[in-house]
Design an enzyme around this catalytic site. Structure first.
Site, short mmCIF file in Angstrom:
data_model
loop_
_atom_site.label_atom_id
_atom_site.label_comp_id
_atom_site.label_asym_id
_atom_site.label_seq_id
_atom_site.Cartn_x
_atom_site.Cartn_y
_atom_site.Cartn_z
N THR A 1 -4.79 -7.15 10.84
CA THR A 1 -5.57 -5.83 10.44
C THR A 1 -4.67 -4.82 11.17
O THR A 1 -4.27 -3.90 10.55
CB THR A 1 -6.22 -5.91 9.64
OG1 THR A 1 -6.93 -6.41 9.01
CG2 THR A 1 -6.93 -4.13 9.41
N GLU B 1 -9.64 -10.34 -7.64
CA GLU B 1 -8.52 -9.36 -7.54
C GLU B 1 -7.59 -9.80 -8.22
O GLU B 1 -7.27 -8.24 -9.18
CB GLU B 1 -7.72 -9.18 -6.17
CG GLU B 1 -8.86 -9.10 -4.70
CD GLU B 1 -8.85 -8.92 -3.23
OE1 GLU B 1 -9.38 -8.04 -2.63
OE2 GLU B 1 -7.75 -9.96 -2.98
N ARG C 1 -1.59 -13.93 4.71
CA ARG C 1 -1.81 -13.97 5.58
C ARG C 1 -1.87 -13.72 6.93
O ARG C 1 -1.48 -12.59 8.11
CB ARG C 1 -3.75 -14.11 5.80
CG ARG C 1 -4.44 -13.55 4.61
CD ARG C 1 -6.11 -14.22 4.72
NE ARG C 1 -6.46 -13.26 5.56
CZ ARG C 1 -7.09 -11.48 5.47
NH1 ARG C 1 -6.74 -11.44 4.60
NH2 ARG C 1 -7.69 -11.13 6.35
N LYS D 1 1.07 -1.12 -0.51
CA LYS D 1 0.05 0.09 -0.10
C LYS D 1 1.01 1.14 -0.53
O LYS D 1 2.12 0.94 0.22
CB LYS D 1 -0.96 0.20 1.23
CG LYS D 1 -1.82 -1.45 1.68
CD LYS D 1 -2.98 -1.37 2.20
CE LYS D 1 -4.08 -2.42 2.60
NZ LYS D 1 -4.84 -1.84 3.75
N PHE E 1 -15.82 4.10 5.81
CA PHE E 1 -14.01 4.37 5.02
C PHE E 1 -13.75 4.75 4.03
O PHE E 1 -13.22 4.87 4.03
CB PHE E 1 -13.33 3.24 6.10
CG PHE E 1 -13.81 2.10 5.73
CD1 PHE E 1 -13.92 1.36 4.32
CD2 PHE E 1 -14.79 1.18 6.74
CE1 PHE E 1 -13.12 -0.32 4.40
CE2 PHE E 1 -14.81 -0.36 6.48
CZ PHE E 1 -14.30 -1.27 5.43
N ASN F 1 -1.83 0.44 6.69
CA ASN F 1 -1.89 -1.47 7.18
C ASN F 1 -0.29 -1.62 5.89
O ASN F 1 0.04 -2.91 7.15
CB ASN F 1 -2.53 -1.56 8.20
CG ASN F 1 -3.41 -1.81 6.89
OD1 ASN F 1 -3.15 -2.05 5.71
ND2 ASN F 1 -4.43 -2.90 7.31
N ARG G 1 2.77 -6.07 9.01
CA ARG G 1 1.99 -5.03 9.88
C ARG G 1 2.88 -4.11 11.30
O ARG G 1 2.25 -3.19 11.51
CB ARG G 1 0.47 -5.30 10.06
CG ARG G 1 -0.24 -5.03 8.54
CD ARG G 1 -1.17 -5.44 8.88
NE ARG G 1 -1.91 -6.19 6.79
CZ ARG G 1 -3.55 -5.94 7.14
NH1 ARG G 1 -3.32 -7.57 7.14
NH2 ARG G 1 -3.86 -6.09 5.80
N HIS H 1 -1.78 -4.93 1.72
CA HIS H 1 -3.15 -6.10 1.68
C HIS H 1 -3.46 -7.52 0.97
O HIS H 1 -2.42 -7.68 -0.02
CB HIS H 1 -4.17 -5.28 0.81
CG HIS H 1 -5.77 -5.82 0.04
ND1 HIS H 1 -6.88 -6.10 0.56
CD2 HIS H 1 -5.59 -7.18 -1.16
CE1 HIS H 1 -7.61 -6.55 -0.29
NE2 HIS H 1 -7.08 -7.30 -1.49
N TYR I 1 -12.91 -1.87 -4.32
CA TYR I 1 -13.26 -1.86 -2.72
C TYR I 1 -14.56 -1.63 -3.18
O TYR I 1 -14.81 -1.31 -1.87
CB TYR I 1 -12.26 -0.81 -2.50
CG TYR I 1 -11.07 -1.25 -2.22
CD1 TYR I 1 -10.85 -2.18 -0.93
CD2 TYR I 1 -9.62 -0.17 -2.60
CE1 TYR I 1 -9.29 -2.34 -0.74
CE2 TYR I 1 -8.86 -0.82 -2.01
CZ TYR I 1 -8.16 -2.19 -1.31
OH TYR I 1 -7.09 -2.02 -0.97
#
Length: 140
Positions: A93, A128, A87, A11, A59, A114, A104, A117, A51
């Site tokens: 998260t 995705e 993950r 990100k 948000f 964070n 993270r 993704h 998204y």
């Protein structure tokens, strides 16, 4: 366990701080292969489309603005049980809840910024990946 593919985004908060290589190394150290990767600048329309599942959430606007604030790195990762492994490597998260050594915990600035993704299921991963990559770009 089967070899599978998953989708990852590094990100804007991480690319801005030049953490792409360190984050990619964490994926590779965990046994995930990066079979496709590109650095892109999302448009607002692209962020909103990607998204879209969150469009009714409070948000959504802030998330989309954040995702277009700097370039991102989109990647396809491959390996044994890649979705779960990715993950685990990413961590919770909320970085305050993330395990030591996770991306993270080490790099995230906040629950919103964070750093990464990752897809949460095989169906999501397929959607995705297809959003950002053509079949010709997947060279595992």
């Amino acid at each position: 366990m089967a070899i599978q593919r998953t989708f990852s985004i590094i990100k804007p908060d991480a690319t801005k701080r030049n953490l792409t290589g360190q984050i990619a190394a964490k994926f590779e150290e965990a046994g995930l292969r990066i079979v496709a990767s590109k650095r892109i600048q999302l448009t607002l329309a692209q962020a909103q489309a990607f998204y879209g599942v969150h469009s009714e959430r409070p948000f959504f606007g802030e998330l989309c603005e954040f995702m277009i604030s700097e370039p991102i790195v989109v990647q396809v990762l491959e390996g044994e049980d890649a979705i779960v492994k990715n993950r685990e490597v990413m961590g919770a998260t909320n970085p305050a809840d993330a395990a030591p050594g996770t991306i993270r915990k080490e790099f995230a600035l906040s629950i919103g910024e964070n750093s990464v993704h990752g897809s949460d299921a095989p169906e999501t991963a397929a959607e995705e990946i297809a959003f950002f990559f053509s079949g010709l770009e997947l060279v595992g």
